[in-house]
Design a protein around this motif. Sequence first.
Motif, mmCIF file in Angstrom:
data_model
loop_
_atom_site.group_PDB
_atom_site.id
_atom_site.type_symbol
_atom_site.label_atom_id
_atom_site.label_comp_id
_atom_site.label_asym_id
_atom_site.label_seq_id
_atom_site.Cartn_x
_atom_site.Cartn_y
_atom_site.Cartn_z
ATOM 1 N N ARG A 147 0.954 -1.265 -0.101
ATOM 2 C CA ARG A 147 -0.008 -0.065 0.072
ATOM 3 C C ARG A 147 0.780 1.330 -0.071
ATOM 4 O O ARG A 147 0.413 2.328 0.460
ATOM 5 C CB ARG A 147 -0.851 0.071 1.109
ATOM 6 N N TRP A 195 -2.818 -4.608 4.347
ATOM 7 C CA TRP A 195 -3.743 -3.830 5.464
ATOM 8 C C TRP A 195 -3.193 -3.869 6.750
ATOM 9 O O TRP A 195 -3.516 -3.028 7.751
ATOM 10 C CB TRP A 195 -4.922 -3.889 5.050
ATOM 11 N N ASP A 196 -2.756 -5.155 7.091
ATOM 12 C CA ASP A 196 -2.230 -5.557 8.585
ATOM 13 C C ASP A 196 -1.013 -6.187 8.166
ATOM 14 O O ASP A 196 -1.057 -7.599 8.246
ATOM 15 C CB ASP A 196 -3.297 -6.393 9.301
ATOM 16 N N GLU A 242 -9.776 -3.273 1.796
ATOM 17 C CA GLU A 242 -9.139 -4.111 3.032
ATOM 18 C C GLU A 242 -9.776 -5.515 2.852
ATOM 19 O O GLU A 242 -10.885 -5.708 2.742
ATOM 20 C CB GLU A 242 -9.575 -3.058 4.207
#
Length: 438
Positions: A147, A195-196, A242
């Motif tokens: 990202r 996203w994580d 996400e």
Amino acid sequence: MAWKSRTRSLQLFDTELSADTVEWCPVQPDHHVLVCGTYQLLKAADGEDTAPGRTGRLYLFEFNRGVAGVPPLTELQRLDTAAVLDLKWCHVPLWEGPVLGMAAATGELQLYTLTDAQNDQRSLQPLSSLEVGPDRLLLSLDWSTGRMDSSDVRLVCSDSLGCVSVVSPAEGALTTLSQWNAHDFEAWISAFSYWDTQLVYSGGDDCKLKGWDLRVAPSSPTFTSKRHSMGVCSIHSSPHREHLLATGSYDEHVLLWDGRNMKRPLSDSHVGGGVWRLKWHPSHPGLLLAACMHNDFHILHCTHSQDVIGATCPVVASYILHNSLAYGADWSRLSLEEVALPSPPVQQTAALSESSGHLRIQYESPTGSFDTSLEDDAGRYVPEGVASPSPPPTAASGPAPCTDEASTSVSCLLASCSFYDHMMHVWRWDWTLGDGSS
């Protein structure tokens, strides 16, 4: 209204060794830079009872913009290396420039920096390397920066003994942060959740897709899915939405998942070939590129399949000009508005049509075979327009080109490579709103 889809070959390049991975640079201002990696198995000499060796080569190219009639791709550098299994650029600059990661058959993770040579020509220079373990092949790698986030840069890689490793590239020195046995057989693929980035996914030849949380000991996965019926060899987290994850397998299916519920995929699309690589488009959220081994390269439109359980992703374009296993594929971020397509003058076309020594490259498509010429007998570049014409653009009703309803067209630059015929292709895809006539 109908949508017209057309793919056009821009240039072919013989990599000499079997080609299995291509990657466009994601870092500005080097979107025109392309790398290709090769993998060659060396046969043992007659009478020798030894395991075959492996060798490879790393190519660096520059895509030239704005000169019609000139080959758009220029080779800048070739480096003889260990056999290359995977290549990935870090999505953000490191140490003030682009950095390329390479997964090698020696079990090494290698980093290269893209630098300026004295003559202003770009080149790759070795930066750092790390052996993740002995007696194994490194099969895949991914960066945590999907990202475009540079706050926590790490790599994840997988190997032929079924292990997954997380590595830090801090200060240019590679350091293993954690390593664990993730699969019973080859761990073909590993990837971050963009996203994580404390979440990692892996897929193996044991037909299992697994998730791992790096905040806890990775002795047990957060989930194990057996939805794929054969080896899982491709995983890509969406950089746009996400929890959205795409996976591919030797079972010829592309599955979309919501990472919050891995019991059942959002969609299941059969693509007719083992899915070796999947790539989300860097700016259009619904477009997914698939390298389908025995069934060419396909672009799937996945927007509606992300929201409707059980839906399939329609194929909106196919590139069928390779004649071997479809392994490597990638989207370029380069704007095609800056690219001049080959458009030879009429007199050049007439002169070339009388040439008697064109290099003929034969391709076999699912419905028959056809020829295309890209060089004459003197090795001069012959633009695509001189060769046998491409199939006409197809007009069909279907989904919109992208999720932006104001858009009426998509034009993309791509690269792909195939294994046994050792070929790399650069091509473009145009998807436009039409009136249904052709």
